[in-house]
Design a protein around this motif. Structure first.
Motif, mmCIF file in Angstrom:
data_model
loop_
_atom_site.group_PDB
_atom_site.id
_atom_site.type_symbol
_atom_site.label_atom_id
_atom_site.label_comp_id
_atom_site.label_asym_id
_atom_site.label_seq_id
_atom_site.Cartn_x
_atom_site.Cartn_y
_atom_site.Cartn_z
ATOM 1 N N LEU A 266 0.775 -1.177 -0.077
ATOM 2 C CA LEU A 266 -0.064 -0.023 0.058
ATOM 3 C C LEU A 266 1.006 1.224 -0.247
ATOM 4 O O LEU A 266 1.630 1.372 0.887
ATOM 5 N N PHE A 267 0.671 1.933 -1.038
ATOM 6 C CA PHE A 267 1.224 3.419 -1.054
ATOM 7 C C PHE A 267 0.418 4.630 -1.002
ATOM 8 O O PHE A 267 -0.759 4.479 -1.051
ATOM 9 N N ILE A 268 1.054 5.645 -0.492
ATOM 10 C CA ILE A 268 -0.012 6.908 -0.493
ATOM 11 C C ILE A 268 0.862 7.822 -1.650
ATOM 12 O O ILE A 268 2.085 7.899 -1.696
ATOM 13 N N CYS A 269 -0.014 8.191 -2.255
ATOM 14 C CA CYS A 269 -0.019 9.361 -3.486
ATOM 15 C C CYS A 269 -0.332 10.639 -3.369
ATOM 16 O O CYS A 269 -1.590 10.520 -2.915
ATOM 17 N N ARG A 270 0.473 11.676 -3.824
ATOM 18 C CA ARG A 270 -0.395 13.078 -3.906
ATOM 19 C C ARG A 270 -0.420 13.521 -5.273
ATOM 20 O O ARG A 270 0.545 13.564 -6.109
ATOM 21 N N ILE A 271 -1.769 14.044 -5.540
ATOM 22 C CA ILE A 271 -1.794 14.479 -6.923
ATOM 23 C C ILE A 271 -1.005 15.898 -7.063
ATOM 24 O O ILE A 271 -1.300 16.890 -6.005
ATOM 25 N N VAL A 272 -0.214 16.161 -8.009
ATOM 26 C CA VAL A 272 0.304 17.471 -8.051
ATOM 27 C C VAL A 272 -0.015 18.201 -9.232
ATOM 28 O O VAL A 272 0.016 19.444 -9.375
ATOM 29 N N ASP A 273 -0.662 17.707 -10.416
ATOM 30 C CA ASP A 273 -1.046 18.434 -11.599
ATOM 31 C C ASP A 273 -1.859 17.452 -12.203
ATOM 32 O O ASP A 273 -2.061 16.424 -12.265
ATOM 33 N N TRP A 274 -2.605 18.149 -12.892
ATOM 34 C CA TRP A 274 -3.641 17.126 -14.450
ATOM 35 C C TRP A 274 -3.758 18.057 -15.410
ATOM 36 O O TRP A 274 -4.504 19.123 -15.593
ATOM 37 N N LYS A 275 -3.149 17.656 -16.349
ATOM 38 C CA LYS A 275 -3.054 18.383 -17.907
ATOM 39 C C LYS A 275 -4.437 18.300 -18.305
ATOM 40 O O LYS A 275 -4.998 17.290 -18.336
ATOM 41 N N GLU A 276 -4.670 19.230 -19.206
ATOM 42 C CA GLU A 276 -5.999 19.263 -19.892
ATOM 43 C C GLU A 276 -5.953 18.079 -20.921
ATOM 44 O O GLU A 276 -7.235 17.694 -21.219
ATOM 45 N N ASP A 277 -4.988 17.630 -21.437
ATOM 46 C CA ASP A 277 -4.724 16.774 -22.542
ATOM 47 C C ASP A 277 -4.749 15.592 -21.999
ATOM 48 O O ASP A 277 -4.583 14.596 -22.736
ATOM 49 N N SER A 278 -4.829 15.058 -20.808
ATOM 50 C CA SER A 278 -4.515 13.901 -20.178
ATOM 51 C C SER A 278 -5.706 13.281 -19.442
ATOM 52 O O SER A 278 -6.283 14.202 -18.680
ATOM 53 N N ASN A 279 -6.260 12.031 -19.498
ATOM 54 C CA ASN A 279 -7.232 11.436 -18.674
ATOM 55 C C ASN A 279 -6.545 11.126 -17.327
ATOM 56 O O ASN A 279 -7.337 11.123 -16.178
ATOM 57 N N PHE A 280 -5.388 10.998 -16.869
ATOM 58 C CA PHE A 280 -4.890 10.663 -15.878
ATOM 59 C C PHE A 280 -4.190 11.856 -15.389
ATOM 60 O O PHE A 280 -3.613 12.666 -16.002
ATOM 61 N N ALA A 281 -4.007 11.942 -13.804
ATOM 62 C CA ALA A 281 -3.342 13.047 -13.120
ATOM 63 C C ALA A 281 -2.025 12.748 -12.886
ATOM 64 O O ALA A 281 -1.509 11.558 -13.394
ATOM 65 N N LEU A 282 -1.174 13.694 -12.630
ATOM 66 C CA LEU A 282 0.153 13.228 -12.424
ATOM 67 C C LEU A 282 0.540 13.631 -10.914
ATOM 68 O O LEU A 282 -0.016 14.539 -10.211
#
Length: 848
Positions: A266-282
């Motif tokens: 189990l990991f913890i991840c934090r969203i830092v960005d989400w581009k307009e042209d991607s279905n996935f966040a970064l």
């Protein structure tokens, strides 16, 4: 680190799946006025999936014109393609000793919301919720199965939405009637009230989600892609959170070569960005928690996701505490306070409680009346306004109670020692003291700062044994130590007098129109060495609980009146709006279909119906549990608010308690709202000056308390779910009777009566020859035809409808923390009576 907003890919209801999306977030405060929409593919650029926001100015203008509304996005975690803006309301929450009658049910879509702001459109109180439906573009799906789980995130942000006008833009589009039903007629032919508003998100006003999620790492599916060499895919456990690209440099060194070694990590991840042209966040990996399904890693993940601060208190905060220990009350305090140390004062709490907020006293006076006192820890004495301690307590806002531990709002020195009303030590308190008749009528009322010395620490079990044995001399070894100045007989008499008065107060409250919706609540026994659950039972709510509850309610109502009278513009109060109209109407229709004579015209009428409609036999009690659960769904949440911000005093009312004014005063060790109320009461009584705080600033504090209280409630629920799932794995399979709550075409929902959990049972998971769904009149019904157990037997037939009593088995699945409910073949014997295990049907929410 900045955390731009989650992206929503939205379309109005009825838009074909292939149609272009209408909305999608940019960052908070984004001003796209100088940008053009990128929804069309342009040369050399990726196709933009999301539209930009309106400008802040456009949003402000739209709210003024009424073409935009603002509210909290709520997303159904079991159907994460469904999102809505409540109209405009909140559900009740569970609470404490001063139980507020109606509780927040465990409906998942009510997770991390907050109340709508006052600028919401007028006249929406009786309208349906505004529905937002996601459009899913599968073209960028990483694993070929579509990306439905990427599109939405929990109801964690205040936002503005554009409401489509009925009969115009949406003419001819399907209109949502409820979660499972669509109406395809032309909306212009429908009456105004039956039409469902639909909307798109155009602006994010406030971010609330932590941007953190727990989940698992996977390699990208396309090994030949450029992305494969740069990123791994993070798959959140909560499907409302989008999947996230994580840089491989953040991942364990051997992840790419040995990905299976991390399949259960189990990991913890934090969203830092989400581009307009991607279905996935970064995102960025924040931490490896440990193995999925283990208590501590899972608990840390839950706390992190919901933004609970479980870090140690800083040295700066601890420096605010008394440094010369053991601490004693300064002599000058005795001259400022009423000295009650010689009175018979005692606490009644759960046997495991260490933060004792409240104590009670009761002594006979002339004319057969009683002097009754509620004495609350004077936490505000130890928390100077504006100090580092005050700031961290305000930020935490509440203690968080997990199955195995507590995350405290205040340092333990305060929670468990200096503030806690431990027996046989002098304590600073804030008291409300009444002269009451034996019938509970208030003859006089006094508020003030006091000093007490509790003579004993009773558990609910101790108090219950006193109530059940009014003439019995309870042996000393069965009771906790009592201070030499008092006797156990004196305490016993006080408990009996309080119990008699509490019964009168309670009866009068319900005569006056109060409502109480008790729901099944699990309590666990834990192994002292491993911490694993050994067993569980339904918590029983008994007369000793009711005794304490009545006097806490009485104190809270008295303080609410006092502070509102003194500071009509700056009182921190607690309101509970009436139920959501549409959901209530649906429930009324359901009860009519089922032939249940329920009266929903008021809180009192509903309470009376629940008390009188059902008998005391096992089947009736089970039906009452199911209907109580259903009645909780339309209920809104009780909310803290500043009296100067709401203009209409009718909105101050508490629906479940059916009183005009209410607040929280009795639990300042674990609720910051109570600390604020203590300061207001102290100013009312002239003990201190009231800080010059504008109503809007106090409202902001109230909003934060509401947010943290709801997050705390959800964390408690998830902690209970975690321990129960582990219990099923370690001790299962578990058997129980269950009652059917809802019937679908290929599945049905049950309330598992022995454990209070709700599960969906799927027909295709059962050994059936066939099954048939039909409606008998208006009642849905499934007919199951079971495979014969041997060749000599014929197939067994079973009819499942709402309120059917069935037998189920809860069995752990291979995936961590997952378990399923399987219907037992009809005719199987050997189950224990669920009622025998729980001890009755009157159950309470948690006390601590």
């Amino acid at each position: 680190m900045s955390h731009p907003d989650y992206r929503l890919h939205l379309r109005p209801l009825g838009t074909p799946r292939g149609a272009s999306s209408l909305a999608g977030p940019r960052g908070v405060g984004a001003s796209p006025g100088d940008k053009k929409s990128k929804s069309k593919t342009t040369r050399g650029k990726k196709k933009s999936i999301f539209e930009t926001y309106l400008s802040k100015e456009d949003v402000s203008e739209g709210l003024k014109r009424g073409t935009l509304i603002q509210g909290v996005l709520r997303i159904n975690p079991k159907k994460f393609h469904e999102a809505f803006i409540p109209s405009p309301v909140i559900k009740p929450e569970s609470n404490d000793k001063e139980t507020e009658g109606a509780y927040e049910s465990d409906l998942p879509e009510e997770l991390c919301g907050s109340h709508l702001l006052q600028q919401s459109l007028k006249g929406y109180n009786d309208s349906p919720d505004v529905i937002i439906e996601a459009q899913f573009d599968d073209s960028d799906s990483e694993d070929g199965h579509g990306n439905m789980q990427n599109a939405l995130v929990d109801g964690v942000k205040k936002l503005s939405v554009c409401v489509h006008e009925k009969g115009k833009e949406d003419a001819g589009a399907p209109v949502t009637k409820d979660e499972n039903t669509f109406m395809s007629q032309d909306t212009r032919a429908l009456p105004e009230k039956s039409l469902q508003r639909s909307a798109k998100v155009v602006y994010i006003l406030e971010k609330k989600h932590s941007r953190a999620a727990t989940g698992f790492l996977k390699l990208l599916a396309d090994k030949n892609s450029e992305l494969f060499r740069k990123y791994a895919l993070f798959s959140p456990s909560d499907h409302r959170v989008p999947r996230i690209y994580v840089p491989l440099k953040d991942c364990p060194q051997d992840f790419v070569t040995r990905p299976k070694d991390y399949a259960n990590t189990l990991f913890i991840c934090r969203i830092v960005d989400w581009k307009e042209d991607s279905n996935f966040a970064l995102g960025q990996l924040a931490k490896s928690l440990g193995q999925a399904g283990e208590i501590e890693p899972e608990t840390e993940g839950i706390l992190t996701e919901y933004g609970v601060d479980f870090s140690d208190f800083s040295s700066e905060v601890l420096e605010c505490l008394p440094q010369d220990l053991p601490w004693t009350i300064p002599p000058e305090e005795f001259s400022k306070r009423r000295d009650l140390r010689k009175d018979c004062v005692f606490t009644i709490d759960p046997s495991t409680a260490r933060d004792l907020d409240d104590a009670l006293s009761c002594k006979p006076v002339a004319d057969g009346n009683f002097e009754v006192g509620v004495h609350i820890a004077d936490v505000s004495y130890f928390v100077p306004e504006g100090s580092s301690l005050d700031k961290v307590a305000a930020e935490r806002a509440t203690s968080v109670y997990l199955v195995q531990k507590v995350v405290p709002m205040l340092p333990r020195l305060l929670c468990e020692e200096l503030c806690s009303l431990n027996p046989m030590t002098d304590k600073l308190t804030f008291s409300v003291i009444w002269t009451l008749t034996p019938k509970g009528k208030i003859l006089s009322e006094w508020f003030g700062q006091t000093v007490i010395r509790s003579c004993t620490k009773l558990s609910y079990e101790h108090a219950q044994s006193m109530i059940e044995g009014p003439t019995r001399k309870i042996p000393e070894e069965e009771l906790p130590p009592v201070s030499p100045e008092h006797t156990s007989e004196e305490v016993h008499r006080a408990v009996l007098n309080l119990h008699r008065i509490a019964k009168e107060l309670r009866q009068q409250r319900f005569v006056d129109g109060a409502l109480r919706l008790d729901q099944l609540k699990l309590a666990f026994t834990l192994d002292h060495e491993t911490g694993l659950p050994q067993g569980c039972h339904i918590y029983e709510y008994r007369d000793s609980n009711k005794l304490v509850e009545e006097f806490m309610l009485l104190a809270n109502m008295a303080v609410a009146r006092k502070i509102h009278c003194a500071f009509p513009e700056r009182a921190l109060l607690r309101r509970h709006p009436p139920p959501q109209t549409k959901m209530l109407n649906d429930l009324v229709e359901f009860c009519d279909q089922m032939g249940l004579p329920m009266d929903f015209s008021s809180a009192g009428a509903l309470n009376k119906s629940l008390m009188e409609t059902f008998g005391d036999d096992k089947y009736s009690l089970a039906r009452k549990e199911v209907l109580t659960n259903m009645c909780s769904r339309p209920m809104q949440m009780a909310l803290y608010f500043c009296s100067g911000v709401l203009q209409d005093q009718a909105q101050f009312r508490h629906y479940a308690l059916n009183v005009p004014l209410y607040t929280h005063f009795t639990s300042p060790i674990r609720r910051f709202a109570d600390v604020l109320v203590h300061r207001l009461l102290a100013a009312t009584l002239g003990y201190r000056e009231l800080q010059d705080v504008e109503p809007e600033a106090l409202q902001k504090q109230a909003d934060h308390c509401n947010d943290r209280r709801m997050a705390s409630k959800r964390v408690q629920e998830l902690s209970t779910s975690l321990f129960f799932a582990i219990l099923v794995k370690e001790s299962g399979p578990l058997e129980s009777e269950a009652m059917v709550m809802g019937v679908l075409s290929q599945a049905f929902d049950v309330l598992v009566l022995r454990y209070g959990v709700q599960k969906r049972i799927y027909c295709n998971a059962l050994p059936l020859q066939s099954y048939r769904f039909q409606k008998v009149g208006k009642k849905p019904e499934l007919t199951l035809v079971w495979e014969p157990e041997d060749a000599e037997q014929g197939p067994a037939q079973q009819v499942v409808s709402i309120f059917s009593l069935v037998e189920v088995v809860l069995r752990a699945e291979a995936t961590a923390l997952k378990y399923s409910a399987i219907l037992k073949r009809p005719g199987t014997e050997g189950l224990l009576d669920w009622q025998d295990e729980q001890g009755g049907g009157d159950l309470a929410e948690e006390q601590d």
